[in-house]
Design an enzyme around this catalytic site. Structure first.
Site, PDB file in Angstrom:
ATOM      1  N   LYS A 117       5.567  22.432  20.195  1.00 13.77           N
ATOM      2  CA  LYS A 117       4.105  22.499  20.229  1.00 13.77           C
ATOM      3  C   LYS A 117       3.653  23.852  20.781  1.00 13.77           C
ATOM      4  O   LYS A 117       2.709  24.463  20.267  1.00 13.77           O
ATOM      5  CB  LYS A 117       3.559  21.359  21.082  1.00 13.77           C
ATOM      6  CG  LYS A 117       2.052  21.298  21.162  1.00 13.77           C
ATOM      7  CD  LYS A 117       1.433  20.733  19.897  1.00 13.77           C
ATOM      8  CE  LYS A 117       1.484  19.226  19.866  1.00 13.77           C
ATOM      9  NZ  LYS A 117       0.724  18.678  18.718  1.00 13.77           N
TER      10      LYS A 117
ATOM     11  N   HIS B 157     -10.361   8.786  -2.407  1.00 16.89           N
ATOM     12  CA  HIS B 157      -9.198   7.919  -2.618  1.00 16.89           C
ATOM     13  C   HIS B 157      -9.546   6.793  -3.603  1.00 16.89           C
ATOM     14  O   HIS B 157      -8.765   6.487  -4.520  1.00 16.89           O
ATOM     15  CB  HIS B 157      -8.757   7.295  -1.290  1.00 16.89           C
ATOM     16  CG  HIS B 157      -7.986   8.207  -0.402  1.00 16.89           C
ATOM     17  ND1 HIS B 157      -6.789   8.774  -0.766  1.00 16.89           N
ATOM     18  CD2 HIS B 157      -8.228   8.638   0.869  1.00 16.89           C
ATOM     19  CE1 HIS B 157      -6.326   9.516   0.229  1.00 16.89           C
ATOM     20  NE2 HIS B 157      -7.196   9.447   1.235  1.00 16.89           N
TER      21      HIS B 157
ATOM     22  N   GLU C 296     -12.700   9.450   1.926  1.00 18.39           N
ATOM     23  CA  GLU C 296     -12.199   8.100   1.658  1.00 18.39           C
ATOM     24  C   GLU C 296     -12.644   7.605   0.283  1.00 18.39           C
ATOM     25  O   GLU C 296     -11.882   6.937  -0.423  1.00 18.39           O
ATOM     26  CB  GLU C 296     -12.655   7.136   2.755  1.00 18.39           C
ATOM     27  CG  GLU C 296     -12.129   7.462   4.150  1.00 18.39           C
ATOM     28  CD  GLU C 296     -10.610   7.532   4.217  1.00 18.39           C
ATOM     29  OE1 GLU C 296      -9.932   6.848   3.414  1.00 18.39           O
ATOM     30  OE2 GLU C 296     -10.090   8.280   5.066  1.00 18.39           O
TER      31      GLU C 296
ATOM     32  N   ARG D 295      -1.840   8.186  26.515  1.00 14.70           N
ATOM     33  CA  ARG D 295      -0.402   8.386  26.317  1.00 14.70           C
ATOM     34  C   ARG D 295       0.432   7.549  27.284  1.00 14.70           C
ATOM     35  O   ARG D 295       1.517   7.090  26.928  1.00 14.70           O
ATOM     36  CB  ARG D 295      -0.073   9.879  26.458  1.00 14.70           C
ATOM     37  CG  ARG D 295      -0.494  10.661  25.225  1.00 14.70           C
ATOM     38  CD  ARG D 295      -0.757  12.137  25.474  1.00 14.70           C
ATOM     39  NE  ARG D 295      -1.167  12.775  24.229  1.00 14.70           N
ATOM     40  CZ  ARG D 295      -2.389  12.671  23.705  1.00 14.70           C
ATOM     41  NH1 ARG D 295      -3.316  11.973  24.333  1.00 14.70           N
ATOM     42  NH2 ARG D 295      -2.680  13.259  22.554  1.00 14.70           N
TER      43      ARG D 295
ATOM     44  N   HIS E  62      -1.065   7.745  12.399  1.00 17.56           N
ATOM     45  CA  HIS E  62      -0.159   7.866  11.255  1.00 17.56           C
ATOM     46  C   HIS E  62       1.303   7.691  11.654  1.00 17.56           C
ATOM     47  O   HIS E  62       2.118   7.239  10.845  1.00 17.56           O
ATOM     48  CB  HIS E  62      -0.357   9.221  10.580  1.00 17.56           C
ATOM     49  CG  HIS E  62      -1.785   9.508  10.246  1.00 17.56           C
ATOM     50  ND1 HIS E  62      -2.691   9.949  11.188  1.00 17.56           N
ATOM     51  CD2 HIS E  62      -2.472   9.393   9.084  1.00 17.56           C
ATOM     52  CE1 HIS E  62      -3.865  10.110  10.622  1.00 17.56           C
ATOM     53  NE2 HIS E  62      -3.776   9.776   9.349  1.00 17.56           N
TER      54      HIS E  62
ATOM     55  N   PRO F 174     -10.139   5.308   9.686  1.00 15.77           N
ATOM     56  CA  PRO F 174     -10.625   5.216   8.299  1.00 15.77           C
ATOM     57  C   PRO F 174      -9.481   5.142   7.296  1.00 15.77           C
ATOM     58  O   PRO F 174      -8.566   5.961   7.322  1.00 15.77           O
ATOM     59  CB  PRO F 174     -11.417   6.522   8.125  1.00 15.77           C
ATOM     60  CG  PRO F 174     -11.718   7.000   9.502  1.00 15.77           C
ATOM     61  CD  PRO F 174     -10.579   6.544  10.352  1.00 15.77           C
TER      62      PRO F 174
ATOM     63  N   GLU G  15      -4.531  12.692  -1.108  1.00 16.68           N
ATOM     64  CA  GLU G  15      -5.328  13.164   0.025  1.00 16.68           C
ATOM     65  C   GLU G  15      -6.257  14.311  -0.369  1.00 16.68           C
ATOM     66  O   GLU G  15      -7.336  14.478   0.206  1.00 16.68           O
ATOM     67  CB  GLU G  15      -4.408  13.618   1.164  1.00 16.68           C
ATOM     68  CG  GLU G  15      -3.568  12.520   1.784  1.00 16.68           C
ATOM     69  CD  GLU G  15      -4.404  11.448   2.456  1.00 16.68           C
ATOM     70  OE1 GLU G  15      -5.529  11.755   2.907  1.00 16.68           O
ATOM     71  OE2 GLU G  15      -3.948  10.295   2.516  1.00 16.68           O
TER      72      GLU G  15
END
Length: 804
Positions: free
Chosen positions: A480, A377, A374, A168, A504, A345, A401
């Site tokens: 969070k 997909h 995967e 981070r 993402h 992936p 998904e």
């Protein structure tokens, strides 16, 4: 008759006009599809080349190909807007035109569009090439492989903390200014396309209009997500409490029995999937393991074997084989030639029948299931390949998904694993093995739902402007703690960008798809299990070898985006909305078991506790009461000065009290829990290792040693600069300095006044001496006052001075 005739004539004219418009639109779209196929393929191929070989040359080629595609799409979008959707009756044509009329990034000016593209490329590169220096080995570790191995396998609290913070600090801080600019530009793009903001633009993927009862709004998505999360939360809270109790055995001094879970202890770099916690939390350890990683290694499985077995699963339900091009062009393992690649992936539909997967596959059960995901997909991509270009996509992003996840639910069952020889033929399923299995599934599936929901809710609020950038990290960790029950192991200020440390987010993907897909996958799974004539508990269902289930699924896959997703969902499951009942049904035995296990435990979490609470010192500052009208503003610069002052105190203490040279810096002083009335907490970590927190007693000793110096820096005393828990030094209160020119002026004036006084008294003294000398021999002694004679030797001084 005349009125009817003209009405009929008008209707004929309108119909003819609509027919002409439709024919023109059809011709336009046919031409677009042909040209788009070529340009899109070249752009996708350039992007593939960059992702599998990150170089400056490849990023340049990718940008050039994207620019050509963007220019073409912008022009075609402009032309599509000349066709009125009201004049189009053919729903397939209308859907294509509506999609093309969305300008996307081409709605921005050329300069801003180029800047946004540059930002996206930079964020991708920073994420993909980020490394952290290991202070022990002096080796720079990438995310994969390296840091991810630590986060998946290490049980060393401090080692995990070092990796978590390092990623981070190195990646998130670089991404922060880029992400701020990204939010502004994406919002501008969304508004130019008639959306409220970029979050609203993403939610538009779920919107259905003009379909009557099958319509679905962007706002409805938000309501459904809130509704379903409330229904799932009781199951998650029980799982959370159970995991917390188990982690207390591994990290006894680092876990609160009623608090949140430290973010770096949850199985991966982000705490997204808790799968790797299974070995620490397995309920019945004496039972044979259902994690088949070791068996795969013993049987010499490799990446190709993993994907070949996944292919066999799909073929067994009458879905097609992968193409030869898939096997020739995919990247299924990390290259050994030194190339930098994006390891995350992903499945690729480049166009022209070119389907590929990019994955740095490892021989683990987790990657075995990921391979099924995967390849799911790719099966979806191949199924709708016959659709027009603009309709080649999932019914919505969550559908895409979910398809692979359906297969993973079957592939994870003991029944299927026994068929592959990964579980012994005599593996016996009983209540204990079933609880083991369901817990492993829940760690992956249930554990990630609050993470996904909270992340996307935070982004939606950011795009909407409800969280100002000055509070991004503060609100991120507040949400969070409250929603996920997870706490930061170290406090992060606004120089960080923790959300963007996830693939993402850095790569500009909508994330709510991973929430909706989880709901859909269990709805699909339940429906397909019924088609496969499965009897018994839903969690035991394995649809492999059921051609009936495969054909039913394939019918939906072939639709692509040509029909509303609400209709496609209804065709499979019988209803057109998200429903969590199948998911809750799947995990019902585990839910019952968890409630019994947690009978004597606290379920839920307090948001007050942090892993660094015990070593933190609270500070209170009273500027107004100490300095009155001269009080200065407490801001980031003052906080930096405070951190630097503490670092100075630590250096001095270690040098004088311990005879050690330790180069503390302001970045080793961590501040948390800041309040507007100027109070906060702080603790100190070692400059050599961020995971090494200096004991509070040592910090207190350092503060005592340098208390006066710290007070002087801020023009305060022990009462107005309070270190709670540290005894006052009883030093004198601060006295503000006097300006130099005032001192000089005072000295000069003092000398002048003294000089004048000296002169006056000297004159008086001299006169008195003179008078005293004259009285020794009186020249006027013969004067007889009784006779009226004047004694001129006796006169009043005032009279003499007056006459003068």
């Amino acid at each position: 008759m005349t009125g009817s005739f003209w009405l009929l004539l008008s209707l004929v004219a309108v119909t003819a006009a609509q027919s002409t418009t439709e024919e023109q639109a059809k011709t336009f779209l046919e031409k677009f599809n042909h040209e788009a196929e070529d340009l899109s393929y070249q752009s996708s191929l350039a992007s593939w080349n960059y992702n599998t070989n990150i170089t400056d040359e490849n990023v340049q080629k990718m940008n050039e190909a994207r620019a050509k595609w963007s220019a073409f799409y912008e022009e075609q979008s402009r032309m599509a807007k000349t066709y009125s959707l009201e004049e189009i009756q053919n729903l397939t044509l209308k859907r294509q035109l509506k999609a093309l009329q969305h300008s996307g990034t081409s709605a921005l000016s050329a300069e801003k569009s180029k800047r946004l593209n540059t930002i996206l490329n930079k964020m991708s590169t920073i994420y993909s090439t980020g490394k952290v220096l290991d202070p022990n080995t002096q080796e720079c570790l990438a995310l994969e492989p390296g840091l991810d191995d630590i986060m998946e396998n290490s049980r060393d609290y401090n080692r995990r903390l070092w990796a978590w913070e390092g990623w981070r600090a190195e990646v998130g801080k670089q991404l922060r200014p880029l992400y701020e600019e990204y939010v502004v530009l994406e919002n501008e793009m969304a508004r130019a396309n008639n959306y409220e903001d970029y979050g609203d633009y993403w939610r538009g993927d779920y919107e259905v209009t003009g379909a009557g009862d099958y319509d679905y709004s962007r706002d409805q998505l938000m309501k459904d997500v809130e509704r379903t999360f409330a229904e799932i939360k009781p199951l998650y809270e029980q799982l959370h409490a159970y995991v917390r109790a188990k982690l207390m055995h591994t990290y006894p001094s680092y876990i609160s029995p009623t608090g949140c879970l430290p973010a770096h202890l949850l199985g991966d770099m982000w705490g997204r999937f808790w799968t790797n916690l299974y070995s620490l939390t397995v309920p019945f350890e004496h039972k044979p393991s259902i994690d088949v990683t070791e068996k795969m290694e013993n049987q010499s499985w490799d990446a190709e074997r993993i994907f070949k077995e996944a292919e066999k699963f799909f073929v067994s339900i009458s879905l097609p084989y992968m193409t030869q091009g898939f096997w020739d062009n995919s990247m299924l393992t990390e290259p050994g030639d030194g190339r930098k690649v994006v390891c995350h992936p992903t499945a690729w539909d480049l166009g022209k029948g070119d389907f590929r997967i990019k994955m740095c596959t490892k021989v683990t059960m987790d990657d075995f299931l990921t391979a099924h995901h995967e390849m799911g997909h790719i099966q979806y991509d191949m199924a709708y390949a016959a659709q027009p270009y603009l309709l080649r996509n999932g019914a919505n992003e969550g559908f895409h998904e979910a398809v692979g996840e359906i297969m993973s639910l079957s592939a994870a069952t003991p029944h299927y694993l026994k068929a592959l020889g990964l579980l012994a033929p005599d593996f016996h399923e009983d209540n204990e093995t079933e609880i083991n299995f369901l817990l492993k599934q829940a760690l992956t599936i249930v554990g990630t739902l609050p993470f996904t929901y909270m992340l996307e809710k935070w982004r939606w609020m950011v795009f909407k402007g409800e969280i100002p950038k000055q509070q991004w990290m503060e609100k991120w960790w507040e949400m969070k703690r409250e929603i996920v029950g997870v706490v930061e192991p170290l406090p992060h200020d606004e120089t960080y960008c923790d959300p963007a440390c996830l693939f993402h987010v850095a790569e500009d993907y909508s994330f709510i798809r991973y929430y909706t897909r989880t709901i859909y996958q269990f709805q699909f799974h339940e429906a397909l299990c019924k088609t496969a004539k499965h009897e018994g508990a839903l969690f035991k269902c394995d649809i492999s070898n059921s051609t009936e289930a495969g054909q039913r699924l394939l019918q939906m896959l072939r639709l692509g985006k040509s029909e509303p997703w609400t209709l496609a969902l209804e065709n499979i499951v019988g209803i057109k909305t998200m429903d969590v009942k199948p998911l809750l049904n799947y995990f019902e035995p585990l839910f019952t078991w968890l409630k019994e296990q947690n009978r004597n435990s606290f379920v839920g979490w307090s948001t007050e506790w942090t892993p660094y609470s015990d070593q933190s010192i609270k500070v209170r500052i009273s500027l107004k009461s100490a300095l009155g009208e001269n009080a200065y503003e407490w801001n980031d610069n003052e906080m930096y000065l405070f951190q630097s002052s503490v670092a100075y105190a630590m250096r001095k203490y270690f040098s004088e009290a311990r005879n050690e040279t330790v180069l503390f810096g302001e970045d080793n002083v961590w501040v948390s829990d800041k309040k507007p009335r100027i109070s906060f907490k702080f603790f100190v970590t070692s400059p050599n290792n961020v995971s090494d927190i200096i004991p509070r007693t040592e910090v207190e000793n350092a503060i005592r040693l340098s208390r006066d110096r710290i007070n002087d820096v801020f023009q305060l005393d022990d009462n107005s600069l309070e270190f709670l828990g540290i005894q006052p030094t009883l030093g004198p209160p601060y006295e503000p300095p006097v300006t130099i020119w005032l001192i000089i002026f005072g000295v000069v004036m003092g000398v002048v006044v003294i000089g004048i006084v000296v002169l006056i008294f000297t004159g008086i003294r001299n006169r008195r001496k003179k008078n005293q000398a004259s009285s020794e021999e009186n020249p006027y002694g013969s004067v007889d006052l009784n006779k009226g004679e004047n004694n001129s030797g006796f006169q009043n001084i005032d009279d003499v001075q007056t006459s003068l």
